[in-house]
Design a protein around this motif. Structure first.
Motif, short mmCIF file in Angstrom:
data_model
loop_
_atom_site.label_atom_id
_atom_site.label_comp_id
_atom_site.label_asym_id
_atom_site.label_seq_id
_atom_site.Cartn_x
_atom_site.Cartn_y
_atom_site.Cartn_z
N UNK A 235 0.82 -1.21 0.00
CA UNK A 235 0.00 0.00 0.00
C UNK A 235 0.85 1.25 0.00
N UNK A 236 2.09 1.17 0.47
CA UNK A 236 2.99 2.32 0.45
C UNK A 236 2.45 3.53 1.18
N UNK A 237 1.83 3.31 2.35
CA UNK A 237 1.18 4.40 3.05
C UNK A 237 2.13 5.57 3.36
N UNK A 315 4.15 10.78 -3.62
CA UNK A 315 4.97 10.17 -2.57
C UNK A 315 6.45 10.30 -2.91
N UNK A 316 6.78 10.05 -4.16
CA UNK A 316 8.18 10.16 -4.58
C UNK A 316 8.68 11.60 -4.47
N UNK A 317 7.83 12.57 -4.81
CA UNK A 317 8.23 13.98 -4.66
C UNK A 317 8.49 14.31 -3.20
N UNK A 318 7.63 13.79 -2.31
CA UNK A 318 7.86 14.00 -0.87
C UNK A 318 9.19 13.40 -0.43
N UNK A 319 9.52 12.25 -0.99
CA UNK A 319 10.73 11.54 -0.59
C UNK A 319 11.98 12.20 -1.13
N UNK A 326 1.91 14.77 1.52
CA UNK A 326 1.34 13.87 2.53
C UNK A 326 2.08 13.95 3.86
N UNK A 327 2.91 14.94 4.03
CA UNK A 327 3.67 15.11 5.28
C UNK A 327 2.90 16.04 6.21
N UNK A 328 2.36 15.49 7.27
CA UNK A 328 1.51 16.27 8.17
C UNK A 328 2.28 17.43 8.79
N UNK A 338 -4.53 7.82 1.45
CA UNK A 338 -5.34 6.61 1.57
C UNK A 338 -6.59 6.68 0.70
N UNK A 339 -7.22 7.85 0.67
CA UNK A 339 -8.40 8.00 -0.19
C UNK A 339 -8.02 7.76 -1.66
N UNK A 340 -6.92 8.39 -2.11
CA UNK A 340 -6.50 8.23 -3.50
C UNK A 340 -6.13 6.78 -3.78
N UNK A 341 -5.35 6.19 -2.86
CA UNK A 341 -4.86 4.83 -3.08
C UNK A 341 -6.01 3.84 -3.16
N UNK A 342 -6.95 3.90 -2.23
CA UNK A 342 -8.02 2.91 -2.22
C UNK A 342 -9.08 3.19 -3.28
N UNK A 343 -9.16 4.44 -3.76
CA UNK A 343 -10.06 4.70 -4.89
C UNK A 343 -9.59 3.94 -6.12
#
Length: 647
Positions: A235-237, A315-319, A326-328, A338-343
């Motif tokens: 899932x790569x959360x 996610x890769x851009x954040x990394x 997605x960094x709180x 999670x919404x995008x991934x599970x959609x």
């Protein structure tokens, strides 16, 4: 399409003389791969260093940035070397058009399977062999996990390595086995089933296959990256995968992009092929159910896959680029991931199931010698699953902190989607009722699929209920559920399809005794491995952990021993396939006495599938109806047969 003789086509398709001397290094193929891969590696490194130097970024040589760039540049170099872009590049730069000699179409020897090939049948076999390789690799990773879990405490690996094992295992099984294995079966069978000479875009079809090994070796290669493999689950959360993992996480992000691009290319090809290239007389209501299944699956892929592609880029851009999608702590929204991934990922469950539904329908109807019960309702239920599949994603997030008012409607839609699935199960059982059933290996796997999928579907209804889901979330109950759905559902139908169309693909019959041994070892080993996990989950054993409390020790030892037996069943399958392909008895053109078009030509089929244009005149499942035919191959008599009364 004009009717030409098989001999004339063979003459026209004679390969051009191979290049000689130094020109061999410039011709597409494996001699060009090394230097073009090295060239693209240098270009990627040079551009990265130049940009960082011009912008004054320090350090100029940044390993994480360079790795990310090379995970794009090196695969492009490989694809350019093997010849994936030659035709389009010549077109783009305005080179004179070369006459098509079909030298890159069809398999005349084993070497043709190791190059760019535009024949959908060759590509289908390339898909299947490649996916079986990654299936074995992912299974070995699972064996390592079960060896670690056989006893409490840490035996063989540390926590991070264990997390990498189950992450790469799941990613390979989903993105490199189940989804592309169905694409491989569809690639071989769908054009034949609809009476087409090939896929609509043969060169795009060839390119879509070669993206797969790139994605697979990228994910396996993450084990050799500094810090080890990506260890944040398939899932790569975020933010776990975006800010707290080593560079191996980028291998996952990029591997998903390559596998996703392959899926989208293949899906577009299926859609255009099915819509525009059906044989005369084949309306949508005369298509086999496998064609319907691939049609709806392709719509799902085209609509849903871009969502996961976008999420993995963020996610890769954040990394790598230190953005904060997605960094709180940086103002990002991790729940949004999670919404995008599970959609995407809940429709992806049906991407991994619908082709199996089609395979089960083909096998059950042929082996029971009965028409499919409720053919039109079966096709419409596929479309209903397509629509409803996008309305249930948030049941994966009942414990994620989502809005409480969203739980009930998501619970309702998650249960409603069981209705079209139930229609299909009822139809398969009704088709079997009073049929003259032949328990050949494909039928055994199809029946195994129905029973295992029902168990997985029932546990899915439990997980759709909010209170049960809250209690069992992130426990081994979920592990049991997903394996009953994807292993008991997808894998059983993949095996059913491989055994069913093996004679058509190879011209040889498999060993029936080994096939049945493979089924029973798989069926028994699967249930002994995964059914006890329901009990472990209800008792509270968390998933994705390398250690556990001693009270779960006995059941875990039993599961590990059963899993080794399940893994051994794959040896029987691989041995049967290799031995039968080489030494099996010659197969008849139609050993199953099927009515669909792929069985009305030789085994294996001619290079361009049909020497005469098929004329479809009836339903593909009229078993037991006297005089019924799905198609004829003499176009002059098609009208007479269509008007003649059925006796």
């Amino acid at each position: 399409m004009t009717a030409v003789t098989h001999d004339a086509r063979e003459a026209h398709a004679a390969p051009a003389p191979p290049p000689t001397g130094w020109r061999r290094l410039l011709a597409p193929g494996w001699l060009r791969v090394p230097w073009m891969t090295a060239l693209f590696f240098g270009i990627g490194a040079g551009i990265t260093v130049l940009v960082r130097w011009l912008e004054g970024w320090d350090p100029i040589w940044d390993g994480s940035v360079l790795t990310t760039v090379e995970l794009t540049a090196v695969p492009f170099g490989f694809l350019a070397g093997i010849g994936g872009f030659d035709y389009w590049m010549r077109y783009a730069i305005g080179s004179p058009t070369r006459p098509e000699d079909h030298s890159g179409h069809g398999a005349r020897n084993w070497r043709d399977y190791f190059r760019i090939n535009t024949d959908h049948k060759v590509i289908g076999i390339q898909y299947l062999v490649t996916t079986i390789f990654f299936f074995v690799a992912a299974g070995l990773l699972a064996m390592l996990m079960r060896a670690e879990l056989a006893r409490p405490g840490m035996q063989f690996v540390d926590n991070q390595t264990f997390n990498g094992l189950f992450s790469v295992h799941a990613a390979l099984m989903i993105f490199l086995f189940v989804i592309p294995a169905f694409a491989g079966i569809g690639n071989y069978v769908i054009p034949l089933m609809i009476g087409a000479p090939d896929m609509a875009f043969p060169r795009l079809n060839a390119l879509s296959f070669w993206l797969l090994p790139i994605a697979g070796f990228m994910m396996l290669g993450s084990f050799f990256a500094p810090g080890g493999a990506f260890a944040c689950g398939w899932t790569g959360y975020a933010p776990l995968c975006s800010t707290h993992q080593p560079i191996g996480a980028v291998f996952f992000n990029m591997g998903v992009q390559w596998a996703g691009a392959s899926s989208i290319m293949t899906a577009l090809n299926f859609l255009v092929t099915i819509i525009t290239m059906r044989a005369p007389g084949m309306s949508f209501w005369r298509m086999p159910l496998l064609v319907w299944a691939n049609f709806t699956t392709s719509l799902l892929v085209v609509i849903a896959t871009p969502f996961i592609a976008g999420s993995q880029f963020f996610v890769m851009f954040d990394h790598i680029m230190h953005t904060h999608f997605f960094d709180y702590q940086g103002g990002g929204y991790p729940l949004g991931y999670q919404h995008i991934f599970w959609f995407y990922s809940h429709p992806a469950v049906y991407i991994m199931m619908l082709p199996g539904f089609g395979i089960a329908s083909e096998v059950i109807s042929v082996m029971a010698r009965k028409p499919i019960f409720g053919y039109r309702l079966m096709a419409l239920s596929l479309l209903a699953i397509l629509v409803l599949g996008f309305s249930v994603w948030a049941h994966h997030m009942f414990v994620a902190g989502m809005a409480s008012w969203l739980r009930v409607p998501m619970m309702v839609t998650s249960m409603v989607i069981a209705v079209p699935t139930g229609i299909k199960v009822f139809s398969w059982l009704a088709t079997l009722w009073e049929g003259r059933i032949h328990f050949d290996t494909p039928m055994l796997f199809a029946l195994g699929f129905v029973s295992m999928f029902v168990i997985g579907g029932l546990s899915g209804i439990y997980l759709a209920a909010v209170p049960i889901d809250i209690h069992t979330s992130d426990t081994y109950f979920v592990v049991a559920h997903i394996h009953y759905v994807l292993f008991g559902g997808s894998l059983f139908t993949i095996f059913a399809g491989i055994y069913f169309w093996f004679p058509k693909m190879t011209g040889r019959m498999y060993d029936e005794r080994l096939g049945k041994l493979h089924f029973w070892l798989t069926f028994i080993g699967f249930n002994l491995t995964f059914f006890p996990m329901h009990w472990l989950g209800i008792q509270g054993m968390p998933r994705r952990v390398a250690d556990y409390v001693p009270r779960f020790a006995d059941l875990n030892m039993f599961i590990s021993l059963a899993s080794f037996g399940l893994g051994a069943s794959t040896v029987v399958f691989v041995y049967n396939m290799i031995k039968s392909w080489r030494f099996g008895p010659a197969a008849a053109a139609n050993p199953w006495r099927s009515l669909t078009l792929e069985w009305q030509v030789s085994s294996p089929p001619p290079i361009f599938n049909f020497d005469e244009i098929p004329q479809v005149i009836g339903n593909p499942y009229e078993y037991g109806v006297a005089g019924a035919r799905h198609a004829v191959f003499n176009g002059d008599r098609a009208a007479e047969l269509e008007e003649a009364p059925v006796r």
